[in-house]
Design a protein around this motif. Sequence first.
Motif, PDB file in Angstrom:
ATOM      1  N   CYS A 326       0.829  -1.213   0.000  1.00 51.33           N
ATOM      2  CA  CYS A 326       0.000   0.000   0.000  1.00 51.33           C
ATOM      3  C   CYS A 326       0.861   1.260   0.000  1.00 51.33           C
ATOM      4  O   CYS A 326       1.995   1.257   0.477  1.00 51.33           O
ATOM      5  CB  CYS A 326      -0.898   0.046   1.240  1.00 51.33           C
ATOM      6  SG  CYS A 326      -2.198  -1.183   1.214  1.00 51.33           S
ATOM      7  N   CYS A 330      -2.167   4.759   3.504  1.00 51.40           N
ATOM      8  CA  CYS A 330      -3.383   4.142   2.956  1.00 51.40           C
ATOM      9  C   CYS A 330      -4.282   3.685   4.096  1.00 51.40           C
ATOM     10  O   CYS A 330      -3.823   3.067   5.052  1.00 51.40           O
ATOM     11  CB  CYS A 330      -3.007   2.942   2.079  1.00 51.40           C
ATOM     12  SG  CYS A 330      -4.440   2.111   1.366  1.00 51.40           S
ATOM     13  N   HIS A 332      -6.942   1.774   3.514  1.00 50.35           N
ATOM     14  CA  HIS A 332      -7.473   0.477   3.072  1.00 50.35           C
ATOM     15  C   HIS A 332      -9.001   0.453   2.962  1.00 50.35           C
ATOM     16  O   HIS A 332      -9.598  -0.616   2.916  1.00 50.35           O
ATOM     17  CB  HIS A 332      -7.011  -0.669   3.984  1.00 50.35           C
ATOM     18  CG  HIS A 332      -5.615  -0.501   4.505  1.00 50.35           C
ATOM     19  ND1 HIS A 332      -4.526  -0.366   3.669  1.00 50.35           N
ATOM     20  CD2 HIS A 332      -5.136  -0.419   5.773  1.00 50.35           C
ATOM     21  CE1 HIS A 332      -3.427  -0.219   4.407  1.00 50.35           C
ATOM     22  NE2 HIS A 332      -3.776  -0.238   5.680  1.00 50.35           N
ATOM     23  N   CYS A 339      -4.969   0.500  -3.150  1.00 47.54           N
ATOM     24  CA  CYS A 339      -4.812  -0.243  -1.889  1.00 47.54           C
ATOM     25  C   CYS A 339      -4.312  -1.645  -2.228  1.00 47.54           C
ATOM     26  O   CYS A 339      -4.886  -2.337  -3.081  1.00 47.54           O
ATOM     27  CB  CYS A 339      -6.137  -0.313  -1.136  1.00 47.54           C
ATOM     28  SG  CYS A 339      -6.038  -1.327   0.348  1.00 47.54           S
ATOM     29  N   GLY A 340      -3.252  -2.061  -1.571  1.00 51.47           N
ATOM     30  CA  GLY A 340      -2.643  -3.362  -1.829  1.00 51.47           C
ATOM     31  C   GLY A 340      -3.571  -4.535  -1.575  1.00 51.47           C
ATOM     32  O   GLY A 340      -3.366  -5.635  -2.090  1.00 51.47           O
TER      33      GLY A 340
HETATM   34 ZN   LIG Z   1      -4.293  -0.203   1.629  1.00 50.07          ZN
END
Ligand SMILES: [Zn+2]
Length: 379
Positions: A326, A330, A332, A339-340
């Motif tokens: 991220c 971030c 999330h 966002c990862g």
């Molecule tokens: Zn994230």
Amino acid sequence: MARSSRSWDESDVRIRPNKKGSRPRTKDRPAHADAITGRVVTVDRGRYTTVVAENTADERVVIAARARELRRTAVVAGDMVSLVGDVSGKADTLARLVRIEERATVLRRSADDTDPVERVVVANAEQLVIVVAAADPEPRTGFIDRALVAAYDAGIDPLLCVTKTDLKEPAGLLANYDHLDLKIITSGTVAETPAAGGPERPADAGAESADAGAEPAAPQLDAAAVERLRTELAGKVSVLLGQSGVGKSRMVNALTGADRATGGVNAVTGRGRHTSSSALALQLERAPAGSWIIDTPGIRSFGLAHVDPDRILQAFPDLEPGTAECNRGCRHTGDAVDCGLDSWVAAGKAGQAGEARLTSLRRLLGTGFTTTAKELGEY
Ligand SMILES: [Zn+2]
Ligand SMILES: Nc1nc2c(ncn2[C@@H]2O[C@H](COP(=O)(O)OP(=O)(O)OP(=O)(O)O)[C@@H](O)[C@H]2O)c(=O)[nH]1
Ligand SMILES: [Mg+2]
């Protein structure tokens, strides 16, 4: 334990106002060196039912009232407390509760995510048994996820117990938790048929009573499931938490030999009837000393206003590693850019349930974290 202490009231234990009009200084107060320790098993209108001298020949129930200096402090089931005064436990005696021992854990919840008032559900629990029914009432993953966050936040080990598997196969529900290292116990009722290893009938029991057409016995909880749960509870203090009607008290009765009232589920609303009205700690049968189970009243929602959003993410260990990619800062949430967690889930790293788990996490993270009680009801 169903002793009446009606002949007492609060005024009996109130400390008289200091004649000089000043607050008594600490050094003037009794040091309570003679205090004994009790475990609070239930609280009812200012009366604390405690068990003292646990697992000794002197084990007894002592009812206590809070000393005046503790009147603003919540004392809850599971608390270890110091007791002075009449600690004989004889009928119509009342001890004085003068101190709460330091709590190893505190399980908290708030009415909803915006309610700043957090309630202490129980103290000193080492394990949280999250109880959901496979059906009747319908299970809600949102509720389970919230309870997992609360357990994680409190440093309490979670265990998921799915009841009423006789009504519905719980595989669909459990698939959500495949990628989690979560202990799960399923339980249901089984109809006791004479052929299924019930007590053997004497040879002369008579033809009619052995008739296959006879009234079947009421379904019992599956004994093997009860024993699996007993093994998980052995040697610990555990608390059962779940919505009304999921079968907490019935399970507690099976584990402790108690006779807690159990209730049905309203056919129209699909909700339980809130049969149990206060938390009660009971000692497990056929388990080592110190094995306690705390039955609690059904709850509709599990507000997490008291939990730091960072800790919410940590309660999702199947997703958390995905945040390594991220951007800094971030949050999330669903509207976060790059966002990862999106690619983590898309790559299948959180398993088949990844999508649903991410949705659940994002619901908890919210946008500004303002879930209302009404929305919580949807979980
Ligand atoms: Zn994230
Ligand atoms: N079919 C089925 N019914 C069950 C099972 N476990 C419990 N029940 C029934 O579900 C109803 C509710 O059970 P309770 O033990 O009172 O539920 P509770 O969770 O304590 O409810 P509250 O005290 O209201 O929070 C009762 O009629 C139980 O007999 C099960 O495994 N299968
Ligand atoms: Mg109950």
